[in-house]
Write a protein that holds these residues in place. Structure first.
Motif, short mmCIF file in Angstrom:
data_model
loop_
_atom_site.label_atom_id
_atom_site.label_comp_id
_atom_site.label_asym_id
_atom_site.label_seq_id
_atom_site.Cartn_x
_atom_site.Cartn_y
_atom_site.Cartn_z
N VAL A 121 -6.09 -60.34 0.60
CA VAL A 121 -6.91 -59.24 -0.04
C VAL A 121 -8.31 -59.96 -0.66
O VAL A 121 -8.09 -60.84 -1.25
CB VAL A 121 -6.09 -58.80 -1.38
N ILE A 122 -9.33 -59.47 -0.20
CA ILE A 122 -10.67 -59.85 -0.51
C ILE A 122 -11.42 -59.02 -1.55
O ILE A 122 -12.32 -59.50 -2.32
CB ILE A 122 -11.74 -60.15 0.63
N ASP A 123 -10.91 -57.82 -1.98
CA ASP A 123 -11.40 -57.25 -2.98
C ASP A 123 -10.69 -56.19 -3.35
O ASP A 123 -9.89 -55.46 -2.49
CB ASP A 123 -12.93 -56.34 -2.43
N VAL A 124 -10.69 -55.91 -4.85
CA VAL A 124 -9.88 -54.84 -5.26
C VAL A 124 -10.80 -53.92 -6.27
O VAL A 124 -11.25 -54.64 -7.30
CB VAL A 124 -8.50 -55.38 -6.29
N HIS A 125 -10.69 -52.90 -6.23
CA HIS A 125 -11.55 -52.08 -7.05
C HIS A 125 -11.03 -50.69 -7.53
O HIS A 125 -10.08 -50.05 -6.91
CB HIS A 125 -12.78 -51.55 -6.17
N HIS A 126 -11.00 -50.60 -8.92
CA HIS A 126 -10.21 -49.64 -9.52
C HIS A 126 -11.52 -48.47 -10.16
O HIS A 126 -12.60 -49.15 -10.52
CB HIS A 126 -9.73 -50.22 -10.85
N ASP A 127 -11.24 -47.35 -9.89
CA ASP A 127 -12.29 -46.27 -10.37
C ASP A 127 -11.57 -45.00 -10.51
O ASP A 127 -10.15 -45.30 -10.63
CB ASP A 127 -13.16 -46.01 -9.11
N SER A 128 -12.09 -43.86 -10.93
CA SER A 128 -11.40 -42.80 -11.09
C SER A 128 -10.44 -42.08 -10.08
O SER A 128 -9.65 -41.38 -10.78
CB SER A 128 -12.68 -41.77 -11.54
N GLU A 129 -10.79 -42.52 -9.31
CA GLU A 129 -9.89 -41.92 -7.90
C GLU A 129 -8.48 -42.68 -8.03
O GLU A 129 -7.57 -42.26 -7.08
CB GLU A 129 -10.61 -41.70 -6.51
N GLY A 130 -8.58 -44.10 -8.48
CA GLY A 130 -7.52 -44.94 -8.17
C GLY A 130 -7.64 -46.43 -7.94
O GLY A 130 -8.92 -46.73 -8.17
N THR A 131 -6.91 -46.87 -7.09
CA THR A 131 -7.10 -48.35 -6.80
C THR A 131 -7.50 -48.45 -5.10
O THR A 131 -6.75 -48.02 -4.30
CB THR A 131 -5.89 -49.13 -6.95
N TRP A 132 -8.75 -49.06 -5.00
CA TRP A 132 -9.02 -49.32 -3.47
C TRP A 132 -9.06 -50.82 -3.18
O TRP A 132 -9.43 -51.75 -4.02
CB TRP A 132 -10.61 -48.87 -3.62
N ILE A 133 -8.46 -50.97 -2.08
CA ILE A 133 -8.41 -52.47 -1.68
C ILE A 133 -9.13 -52.68 -0.20
O ILE A 133 -8.93 -51.92 0.55
CB ILE A 133 -6.79 -52.90 -1.64
N GLU A 134 -9.42 -54.03 -0.13
CA GLU A 134 -10.36 -54.54 0.94
C GLU A 134 -9.48 -55.76 1.48
O GLU A 134 -9.30 -56.53 0.65
CB GLU A 134 -11.84 -54.47 0.79
N THR A 135 -9.33 -55.86 2.70
CA THR A 135 -8.73 -57.12 3.01
C THR A 135 -9.32 -57.88 4.02
O THR A 135 -10.26 -57.10 4.71
CB THR A 135 -7.23 -56.92 3.84
N PHE A 136 -8.93 -59.12 4.61
CA PHE A 136 -9.79 -59.87 5.66
C PHE A 136 -10.07 -59.05 6.78
O PHE A 136 -10.97 -59.10 7.50
CB PHE A 136 -9.04 -61.04 5.65
N HIS A 137 -8.86 -58.28 7.14
CA HIS A 137 -9.01 -57.68 8.49
C HIS A 137 -9.40 -56.23 8.43
O HIS A 137 -9.51 -55.57 9.26
CB HIS A 137 -7.49 -57.68 8.96
N GLY A 138 -9.99 -55.69 7.27
CA GLY A 138 -10.60 -54.52 7.31
C GLY A 138 -10.17 -53.71 5.93
O GLY A 138 -9.50 -54.30 5.04
N ASN A 139 -10.49 -52.55 5.60
CA ASN A 139 -10.43 -51.68 4.54
C ASN A 139 -9.03 -50.99 4.65
O ASN A 139 -8.82 -50.20 5.65
CB ASN A 139 -11.61 -50.65 4.63
N CYS A 140 -8.27 -51.19 3.49
CA CYS A 140 -7.06 -50.53 3.33
C CYS A 140 -7.15 -49.02 2.79
O CYS A 140 -6.31 -48.09 2.67
CB CYS A 140 -6.13 -51.21 2.75
N GLY A 141 -8.29 -48.95 2.21
CA GLY A 141 -8.41 -47.78 1.36
C GLY A 141 -7.74 -47.64 0.07
O GLY A 141 -7.51 -48.76 -0.54
N TYR A 142 -7.59 -46.27 -0.40
CA TYR A 142 -6.69 -46.56 -1.70
C TYR A 142 -5.31 -46.77 -1.39
O TYR A 142 -4.47 -46.23 -0.60
CB TYR A 142 -6.98 -44.92 -2.27
N ALA A 143 -4.89 -47.57 -2.36
CA ALA A 143 -3.56 -48.33 -2.28
C ALA A 143 -2.58 -47.82 -3.47
O ALA A 143 -1.63 -48.40 -3.49
CB ALA A 143 -3.72 -49.90 -2.38
N ASP A 144 -3.11 -46.86 -4.09
CA ASP A 144 -2.14 -46.29 -5.07
C ASP A 144 -0.92 -45.69 -4.48
O ASP A 144 -0.90 -45.12 -3.51
CB ASP A 144 -2.90 -45.17 -5.90
#
Length: 62
Positions: free
Chosen positions: A26-49
């Motif tokens: 996991v290279i980035d985790v971002h929390h916003d009003s829509e939920g938790t968004w994660i990005e991984t080394f192999h690509g975007n996983c989108g919202y992980a909630d």
């Protein structure tokens, strides 16, 4: 085959530096009003909630 200790955690508990059981980091985790968004080394996983992920132990310190 190597045994890997893993822990099941929710999307909100993921953090940068975690390595998923798949080996993807996991290279980035971002929390916003829509939920938790994660990005991984192999690509975007989108919202992980609402999802659970296996994370390799030991986890990196915060």
């Amino acid at each position: 085959m190597e045994k890997i200790k893993t822990k099941l955690i929710s999307g909100q508990d993921l953090r940068r530096g975690d390595v998923l059981a798949s080996g993807d980091e996991v290279i980035d985790v971002h929390h916003d009003s829509e939920g938790t968004w994660i990005e991984t080394f192999h690509g975007n996983c989108g919202y992980a909630d609402g999802q659970t992920w296996r994370v390799r132990l030991p986890r990196p310190p915060r």
